[in-house]
Write a protein that holds these residues in place. Sequence first.
Motif, PDB file in Angstrom:
ATOM      1  N   MET A   1       2.592   1.744  -3.396  1.00 16.04           N
ATOM      2  CA  MET A   1       1.645   2.294  -4.371  1.00 16.04           C
ATOM      3  C   MET A   1       1.442   3.787  -4.140  1.00 16.04           C
ATOM      4  O   MET A   1       1.386   4.572  -5.097  1.00 16.04           O
ATOM      5  N   ALA A   2       1.343   4.201  -2.873  1.00 12.77           N
ATOM      6  CA  ALA A   2       1.163   5.616  -2.570  1.00 12.77           C
ATOM      7  C   ALA A   2       2.356   6.436  -3.040  1.00 12.77           C
ATOM      8  O   ALA A   2       2.189   7.524  -3.612  1.00 12.77           O
TER       9      ALA A   2
ATOM     10  N   TYR B   1      -0.203   1.372 -11.065  1.00 16.51           N
ATOM     11  CA  TYR B   1       0.519   1.324  -9.799  1.00 16.51           C
ATOM     12  C   TYR B   1       0.245   0.031  -9.045  1.00 16.51           C
ATOM     13  O   TYR B   1       1.107  -0.463  -8.316  1.00 16.51           O
ATOM     14  N   ALA B   2      -0.962  -0.538  -9.226  1.00 18.79           N
ATOM     15  CA  ALA B   2      -1.268  -1.815  -8.578  1.00 18.79           C
ATOM     16  C   ALA B   2      -0.528  -2.954  -9.264  1.00 18.79           C
ATOM     17  O   ALA B   2      -0.035  -3.877  -8.601  1.00 18.79           O
TER      18      ALA B   2
ATOM     19  N   SER C   1      -4.619  -3.684  -0.841  1.00 17.36           N
ATOM     20  CA  SER C   1      -3.417  -4.482  -0.619  1.00 17.36           C
ATOM     21  C   SER C   1      -3.718  -5.791   0.115  1.00 17.36           C
ATOM     22  O   SER C   1      -3.037  -6.796  -0.097  1.00 17.36           O
TER      23      SER C   1
ATOM     24  N   ASN D   1       1.722  -4.110  -6.437  1.00 17.23           N
ATOM     25  CA  ASN D   1       0.834  -4.936  -5.618  1.00 17.23           C
ATOM     26  C   ASN D   1       0.627  -6.334  -6.163  1.00 17.23           C
ATOM     27  O   ASN D   1       0.548  -7.301  -5.395  1.00 17.23           O
TER      28      ASN D   1
ATOM     29  N   LEU E   1      -6.411   2.224  -1.237  1.00 17.36           N
ATOM     30  CA  LEU E   1      -5.098   1.589  -1.344  1.00 17.36           C
ATOM     31  C   LEU E   1      -4.866   0.618  -0.189  1.00 17.36           C
ATOM     32  O   LEU E   1      -4.363  -0.491  -0.384  1.00 17.36           O
TER      33      LEU E   1
ATOM     34  N   ALA F   1       0.835  -1.207   0.000  1.00 16.01           N
ATOM     35  CA  ALA F   1       0.000   0.000   0.000  1.00 16.01           C
ATOM     36  C   ALA F   1       0.868   1.255   0.000  1.00 16.01           C
ATOM     37  O   ALA F   1       0.586   2.223  -0.723  1.00 16.01           O
TER      38      ALA F   1
ATOM     39  N   TRP G   1      -6.979  12.662  -1.795  1.00 16.08           N
ATOM     40  CA  TRP G   1      -6.585  11.357  -1.259  1.00 16.08           C
ATOM     41  C   TRP G   1      -6.820  11.256   0.241  1.00 16.08           C
ATOM     42  O   TRP G   1      -7.110  10.178   0.750  1.00 16.08           O
TER      43      TRP G   1
END
Length: 217
Positions: free
Chosen positions: A19-20, A195-196, A164, A200, A160, A16, A84
């Motif tokens: 990804m951030a 991004y995932a 995860s 992830n 996010l 997570a 966000w």
Amino acid sequence: MGVKLYAMDFSPPSRACMMACEIFGVPFEKIPVNLFNNEHLTPEFLEKNPLHTIPVLEDGDLILYDSHAILAYLADTYAKDESWYPKDVKKRALVSQKLFFNVAIIFRRLRIISYYVIQKGRKTLEQDWLDDIVEAYGFLEAFLSKTKYIAADHITIADLAILSFLTTLEYILPVDAKKYPKTSAWLEDFKAKPYAKKYNEEGAKILFNYINDHLTS
């Protein structure tokens, strides 16, 4: 400059936070911490995080542990807009509410399974554990019936955080798209995001395979 992130790819909270960093454009140095070799129990690591958990973020002289605190800090400090993790008190409270939900419900469901299977040697998944996962899917479906995303009609750090964990839980017990159509659609949408896929997808598989190997070995 960037930040340092002590992490492992199989760790949902680590994923997570990675990804951030990707989303917010934060350069980060990933410093692997091998839990299986007890690298999280060294004096050096315990000095940074006495709870000996990952991830840990270092940004200058600031050291943060707990992924939810890290996600909030990254959003407040580096995100280009406040969507966000909104500054508005009521909107922020709704995101925080879902972060706490992740800690109490989603995290707990996966943690129980990983603890008893990996650390305690259980060879079967208890029906109660599977029932708890189904219950969690029901909660998510209720949330997504009121807002487009977990905490709002736009993506927040709560998405996010939950993503995860859910991407490993769904390997253990797939989301029934007929029973939970909104949850299934939300999950598939996020799994396809760049991004995932980058930070992830592989880690979620690694954790499931590790759990599954212990069940079948």
